[in-house]
Design a protein around this motif. Structure first.
Motif, PDB file in Angstrom:
ATOM      1  N   ASP A   1       0.897  -1.107   0.047  1.00  0.00           N
ATOM      2  CA  ASP A   1      -0.177  -0.210  -0.040  1.00  0.00           C
ATOM      3  C   ASP A   1       0.763   1.379  -0.084  1.00  0.00           C
ATOM      4  O   ASP A   1       0.790   2.214   0.990  1.00  0.00           O
TER       5      ASP A   1
ATOM      6  N   SER B   1      -5.908   1.044   1.905  1.00  0.00           N
ATOM      7  CA  SER B   1      -6.483   1.329   0.740  1.00  0.00           C
ATOM      8  C   SER B   1      -7.174   0.156   0.450  1.00  0.00           C
ATOM      9  O   SER B   1      -7.175  -0.915   0.701  1.00  0.00           O
TER      10      SER B   1
ATOM     11  N   ARG C   1       3.599   6.995   0.924  1.00  0.00           N
ATOM     12  CA  ARG C   1       2.505   7.795   0.948  1.00  0.00           C
ATOM     13  C   ARG C   1       2.399   9.135   1.687  1.00  0.00           C
ATOM     14  O   ARG C   1       1.825  10.062   1.442  1.00  0.00           O
TER      15      ARG C   1
ATOM     16  N   ARG D   1       1.141  12.845  -0.123  1.00  0.00           N
ATOM     17  CA  ARG D   1       0.538  13.908   0.637  1.00  0.00           C
ATOM     18  C   ARG D   1       1.303  15.231   0.827  1.00  0.00           C
ATOM     19  O   ARG D   1       0.654  16.146   0.818  1.00  0.00           O
TER      20      ARG D   1
ATOM     21  N   TYR E   1      -3.827   8.446  -1.967  1.00  0.00           N
ATOM     22  CA  TYR E   1      -2.977   8.992  -0.828  1.00  0.00           C
ATOM     23  C   TYR E   1      -2.919  10.389  -0.873  1.00  0.00           C
ATOM     24  O   TYR E   1      -2.059  11.200  -0.429  1.00  0.00           O
TER      25      TYR E   1
END
Length: 203
Positions: A14, A53, A174, A178, A201
């Motif tokens: 993920d 996710s 991730r 972001r 994300y």
């Protein structure tokens, strides 16, 4: 006739990243594995499912990442399983499907230190081989001792993998997304494009 040797790469993926792929390939070559099964987790006991996710994203990203390697295969057995998914149930299922195969479960050094917390870990240690990847900044002597202690106590077959120490994590990726930072070369280009297209994300 030699047994079929199958490696198992489990994880939330993920997202899946190049560290996973390098680890899988070094394991395949070092232990003469015939194939490697990538098994995205369904509902793992150690993580909050709300923080992971959706299955279809993780499935698609894993499939894209491994599509260029003919020795890699994707399994949905944990994604499709109801309830919490445990490694021992996966191994038992695979052994029932491939009765003449020998399995090699690939994991990181941090997981080996915590394996006593896994469901039915004593039985699990007897069901398959384990390939352990060193981690950056880990004490190698401590890892060797942990391996030797487990092998002696449970008559298990744990091996330390000699491979590059790749310090990439899905958490790091991730966070970079972001924060609007590039993830180029951390994941395969196909996975990067998929993340961009689906705006994963971003929240």
């Amino acid at each position: 006739m030699e047994k079929l040797k199958i490696g198992i790469m489990g994880g939330t993926f993920d997202p899946i990243h190049n560290g996973h792929l390098i680890l899988a390939e070094y394991s395949r070559i070092s232990f003469n594995l015939n194939k490697i099964l990538f098994i995205p987790t369904g509902n793992p006991p150690h993580k909050n499912s709300e923080d992971i996710s959706p299955n279809r994203y993780r499935y698609d990203m894993t499939l894209l990442a491994i599509s260029t390697n003919m020795n890699y295969y994707l399994s949905t057995i944990e994604i499709e399983r109801k309830g919490v998914t445990y490694t021992i149930d996966t191994i038992k299922y695979l052994k029932s499907k491939f009765e003449d195969a020998e399995f090699y479960f690939i994991l990181g050094a941090d997981s080996l230190y915590k394996i006593h917390k896994w469901k039915n870990y004593e039985e699990l240690l007897s069901l398959c081989n384990f390939i352990v990847a060193r981690r950056p900044n880990h004490n190698n002597k401590k890892l060797e001792k942990r391996k030797d202690d487990l092998n002696t106590k449970y008559n298990s077959s744990i091996h330390i993998l000699e491979a590059p120490l790749i310090d990439i994590s899905s958490t790091q990726i991730r966070e970079r997304i972001r924060n609007g930072l590039s993830i180029k070369y951390l994941v395969p280009r196909s996975v990067e494009a998929y993340i961009e297209k689906n705006r994963i994300y971003r929240d």
